[in-house]
Design a protein around this motif. Structure first.
Motif, short mmCIF file in Angstrom:
data_model
loop_
_atom_site.label_atom_id
_atom_site.label_comp_id
_atom_site.label_asym_id
_atom_site.label_seq_id
_atom_site.Cartn_x
_atom_site.Cartn_y
_atom_site.Cartn_z
N ALA A 1 0.83 -1.21 0.00
CA ALA A 1 0.00 0.00 0.00
C ALA A 1 0.86 1.25 0.00
O ALA A 1 1.72 1.42 0.87
CB ALA A 1 -0.91 -0.01 1.22
N ASN A 2 0.62 2.10 -0.95
CA ASN A 2 1.27 3.42 -0.92
C ASN A 2 0.54 4.30 0.08
O ASN A 2 -0.67 4.19 0.18
CB ASN A 2 1.20 4.06 -2.31
N PRO A 3 1.27 5.13 0.82
CA PRO A 3 2.71 5.39 0.77
C PRO A 3 3.54 4.52 1.72
O PRO A 3 4.73 4.79 1.88
CB PRO A 3 2.78 6.86 1.21
N TYR B 1 7.07 3.10 0.70
CA TYR B 1 8.29 3.90 0.79
C TYR B 1 8.96 3.72 2.15
O TYR B 1 10.18 3.81 2.28
CB TYR B 1 7.98 5.39 0.55
N SER C 1 -4.04 9.30 4.32
CA SER C 1 -3.93 9.81 2.95
C SER C 1 -5.30 10.25 2.47
O SER C 1 -5.45 11.33 1.88
CB SER C 1 -3.36 8.73 2.02
N GLN D 1 0.69 15.46 2.20
CA GLN D 1 0.92 14.04 1.97
C GLN D 1 1.25 13.34 3.28
O GLN D 1 1.41 13.98 4.32
CB GLN D 1 2.05 13.88 0.95
N VAL D 2 1.37 12.02 3.20
CA VAL D 2 1.55 11.20 4.40
C VAL D 2 2.76 10.29 4.20
O VAL D 2 2.96 9.77 3.11
CB VAL D 2 0.27 10.36 4.64
N ARG E 1 10.34 8.45 -3.47
CA ARG E 1 9.14 8.36 -4.31
C ARG E 1 9.47 8.54 -5.79
O ARG E 1 8.58 8.77 -6.60
CB ARG E 1 8.10 9.38 -3.85
N GLU F 1 10.75 11.05 -7.07
CA GLU F 1 10.51 12.43 -7.47
C GLU F 1 11.81 13.22 -7.28
O GLU F 1 12.63 12.88 -6.42
CB GLU F 1 9.39 13.04 -6.63
N ASP G 1 -0.20 10.48 -9.33
CA ASP G 1 0.13 9.20 -8.71
C ASP G 1 -0.83 8.94 -7.56
O ASP G 1 -0.94 9.74 -6.63
CB ASP G 1 1.57 9.30 -8.20
N GLY H 1 -0.57 7.05 -5.24
CA GLY H 1 0.11 6.82 -3.97
C GLY H 1 0.55 8.09 -3.29
O GLY H 1 0.59 8.19 -2.08
N THR H 2 0.87 9.09 -4.07
CA THR H 2 1.45 10.28 -3.46
C THR H 2 0.61 11.52 -3.68
O THR H 2 0.79 12.52 -3.01
CB THR H 2 2.83 10.56 -4.07
N SER I 1 0.89 13.27 -6.11
CA SER I 1 1.69 14.25 -6.83
C SER I 1 1.30 14.25 -8.30
O SER I 1 0.65 13.34 -8.79
CB SER I 1 3.17 13.92 -6.70
#
Lengths: 539, 183
Positions: free
Chosen positions: A261-263, A266, A490, A501-502, A526, A528, B172, B174-175, B177
């Motif tokens: 599961a995102n996030p 990470y 989230s 964000q979380v 991520r 990014e 995304d 998930g984020t 973003s």
């Protein structure tokens, strides 16, 4: 949302003033979007839960077993006998009301039956009527009532609107633990087969496969491989985790949700990078592949059954001690129950960090250490090279998870970590953090989708405090040390505070961690671009 | 004195009446809590209502564009959109201002002296209510979108592993973003 039923000519005649009624005379209204779907028959049967059947909360008839009343009263008697705390909590409340307005569900829903004192009265009233002399004689005058199918519905509806966060208990002058009352309420409704799917599904999967998602060993290893690939593309380093390796010094157990599961993913990448950098002699297990324990939201016995695999696997692999990932309820279970359920873990050693030599005496009984303690100790002893500037694009605040803060007193370690890996950290207001933290609004197995409206209401007090630091400091990242928080906050942020964000604390660690032999980092975990690398990214 | 002057002079009393009327949509025990608990973090619903209603009142008085009142409207509507009320009940709060004003200024509003200004003000309140309904619908749609987005987010790596997600330019799950990331 309630169904729209008013006729056009009635719209102008709406009387907004609610009728004044005693709570006992206010019938429960089972509202859509406030409850989770019932459990599937096969999931209940997998773990031998009784009275599995098809039923719908919106139906009048819940198809209760024929002797339902006897089942409940016998069950209550057994619980009263087994747990002295339950007996005490039924007797000592003086209804002072100190807890009344401390519950996130009451604050967000405005439903008086979400006041902890009143939620407990749902159970106490039946206790008085059946187990106390005064209640039997004086009945309603003594706050007693008869057990009816409507009472069962009310229990089910409201005990699944409590996340067992225990914030109310902080304010109770008697220390009544509302979470335990909810646990008892859920045990009793479980006896009647009134379980929810979002809990029963993971429980059955965990019982059969070792984790809530029902992942088999090859699925676990191949998904970790995906992390390994991403880590390599970010750092140029290929980390090499091992699975089910006998003779490893440490067994690592974390919530399975972070594998998919995102996030949370990470955060899992952060663990892999940290352990690699340390050269830690550790192993993952594809059998003890779940740190969380949704059995804890059904019955004490079920929680114990699911927990047993952790020590069993530690023994099989011959590790010295166990390290656990970031999670909330997982840690309440491990910290407060595991030793008495499945201990003593005398085949393990008292945990000792191989890097710093620190002995974790606080884990002398369970032999299991929270990764926030482990990492904070590493930083404290200068064992990590960190570049907090890599998190400069983040303005971070920290959400204390209910179970780690109130359940095990872990308040400073995550903050210490975050302050060392980030340059911009801002606390939310005092009454909303640490022991008084507000729940995410979706714990104890209530993180389903069909009850999203309930979750948004329950999550509002937390989101409101985040909004404050967002407006005051420009906070854009809500860090925490709980897998359910990462999954559910989230959605909460997306509704209440778009743009925030979380993340888990170890995602921030991974960003800041300077690894030996790494290539120049241009991306965060991520994938990014890091601050200052945006232009390069776009070329 | 014109109507605006009157409203400004009686602002506190009108706001109190409006606030009380809005609180009547909650059970008695709850409305008492919402009314009396002043801490903005212990009583975020009461605080948001108090601040939001005042900002809306000031905006109407100043005759600002309705769109500029969106943040204040949002702070109230976003809460009421998830409190289980029928839409008609959740969205009645702008209209209750009319009652509050007419109740508080009852002697002054007798006769035709302020009828033109009052009609204009009530039209502005109607426009405010319509705008509030836009926000209400956005909130409701967001709830359903969250359900869909969350199911994707919770199984993101499984979808990736099953090659059911691919690289696209977009958001995304998930984020949240908007970078060139995975979806």
């Amino acid at each position: 949302m309630a169904k729209f039923t008013a006729k056009p000519n009635e719209l102008s005649k709406i009387n907004l003033t609610p009728r004044r009624k005693e709570w006992m005379d206010t019938p429960v209204e089972i509202r859509e979007h406030m409850y989770c779907h019932p459990a599937k028959i096969k999931d209940l049967q997998t773990v031998d839960f009784s009275h599995a059947r098809e039923w719908k909360p919106a139906d009048e008839d819940w198809k209760l077993p024929q002797n339902w009343e006897q089942i409940v009263l016998d069950g209550m008697q057994a619980l009263l006998k087994k747990y002295r705390s339950f007996q005490v909590f039924m007797d000592i409340c003086v209804r002072c009301g100190a807890c009344a307005d401390k519950c996130h569900f009451f604050i967000g829903t405005g439903d008086p039956k979400n006041m902890p004192v009143l939620r407990a009265e749902l159970l106490r009233s039946v206790y008085r009527g059946n187990f106390t002399l005064a209640g039997k004689i004086l009945k309603k005058i003594n706050g007693a009532r008869t057990l009816t199918p409507e009472v069962i519905k009310e229990w089910w509806y409201y005990f699944y609107q409590c996340t067992e966060c225990r914030r109310c208990s902080v304010f109770c002058p008697y220390g009544i633990d509302q979470a335990e009352i909810t646990m008892m309420g859920r045990e009793l409704t479980n006896l009647l087969g009134l379980q929810i799917g979002w809990i029963a599904g993971p429980v059955a999967a965990c019982y059969m496969k070792g984790n809530h998602l029902g992942l088999e060993p090859h699925t676990i290893t191949s998904s970790v491989e995906l992390f390994v690939d991403d880590i390599e593309s970010i750092t140029g380093i290929r980390v090499e985790p091992t699975f089910n390796r006998k003779g490893a010094e440490i067994l690592f157990v974390t919530p399975s949700g972070d594998l998919f599961a995102n996030p949370g993913t990470y955060t899992a990448m952060g663990y892999l990078m940290l352990f690699h950098e340390l050269g830690l002699d550790y192993t993952w297990s594809t059998y003890a592949s779940e740190g969380g324990n949704f059995g804890f939201f059904t019955t004490n016995e079920m929680a114990k059954r699911l927990n047993a695999k952790i020590y069993a696997e530690a023994k099989r692999l011959g590790v010295k001690w166990i390290l656990g990932g970031e999670c909330g309820h997982m840690w309440r279970v491990l910290h407060q129950y595991m030793d008495t359920w499945n201990g003593p873990a005398d085949f393990l050693e008292v945990p000792r960090s191989p890097l710093t030599g620190t002995v974790f005496d606080n884990a002398k009984a369970t032999r299991m250490v929270h990764i926030a303690e482990f990492t904070a100790d590493l930083i404290r002893n200068g064992k990590l090279q960190l570049d907090p500037g890599r998190n400069d694009h983040l303005k971070v605040t920290f959400h204390d998870s209910c179970n780690t803060s109130r359940g095990m007193g872990m308040l400073e370690e995550p903050r210490y970590i975050i302050r060392n890996v980030c340059n911009h950290f801002y606390e939310m207001p005092e009454d909303t953090i640490r022991e008084k933290t507000f729940c995410c609004g979706s714990g104890t197995g209530l993180n389903a989708s069909e009850n999203m409206e309930l979750r948004m209401r329950g999550g509002f007090p937390r989101a409101n405090a985040v909004k404050y630091v967002r407006e005051k400091y420009g906070v854009n990242m809500l860090a925490n040390i709980c897998a359910i928080d990462r999954a559910t906050l989230s959605a909460s942020m997306d509704y209440w505070n778009p743009g925030v964000q979380v993340c888990g604390a170890h995602e921030l660690v991974a960003n800041a961690l300077v690894m030996k032999g790494e290539k120049e980092r241009t991306q965060d975990i991520r994938l990014e671009p890091l601050p200052g690398e945006e232009e390069t990214e776009n070329v | 004195m014109d109507l605006k002057g009157l409203l400004a002079a009686k602002k506190d009393a009108i706001l109190r009446k409006w606030f009380d009327a809005v609180l009547e949509s909650y059970p008695a025990d709850t409305s008492n809590f919402l009314k009396t608990k002043k801490n903005r973090f212990a009583n975020p619903v009461g605080y948001s209502l108090t601040k939001g209603l005042e900002a809306l009142f000031d905006g109407l008085l100043q005759g600002v564009e309705i769109e500029t009142l969106s943040p204040s409207l949002d702070s109230i509507v976003r809460i009421r959109a998830v409190q289980g009320m029928a839409p008609s009940k959740a969205m009645i709060f702008p209209f209750l201002l009319k009652n509050a004003i007419r109740g508080e200024l009852e002697p002054e509003l007798r006769g035709d002296r302020f009828s033109g200004e009052m009609t204009a003000l009530e039209s502005a309140i109607d426009a405010l209510a319509l705008h509030a309904f836009n926000i209400y619908m956005q909130c409701r749609e967001k709830i359903y979108a969250l359900q869909a987005e969350e199911s994707q987010r919770l199984t993101y790596r499984l979808l990736q592993k099953a090659k059911m997600v691919c690289e696209v330019q977009g958001e995304d799950p998930g984020t949240g973003s908007s970078k060139d990331t995975k979806k």
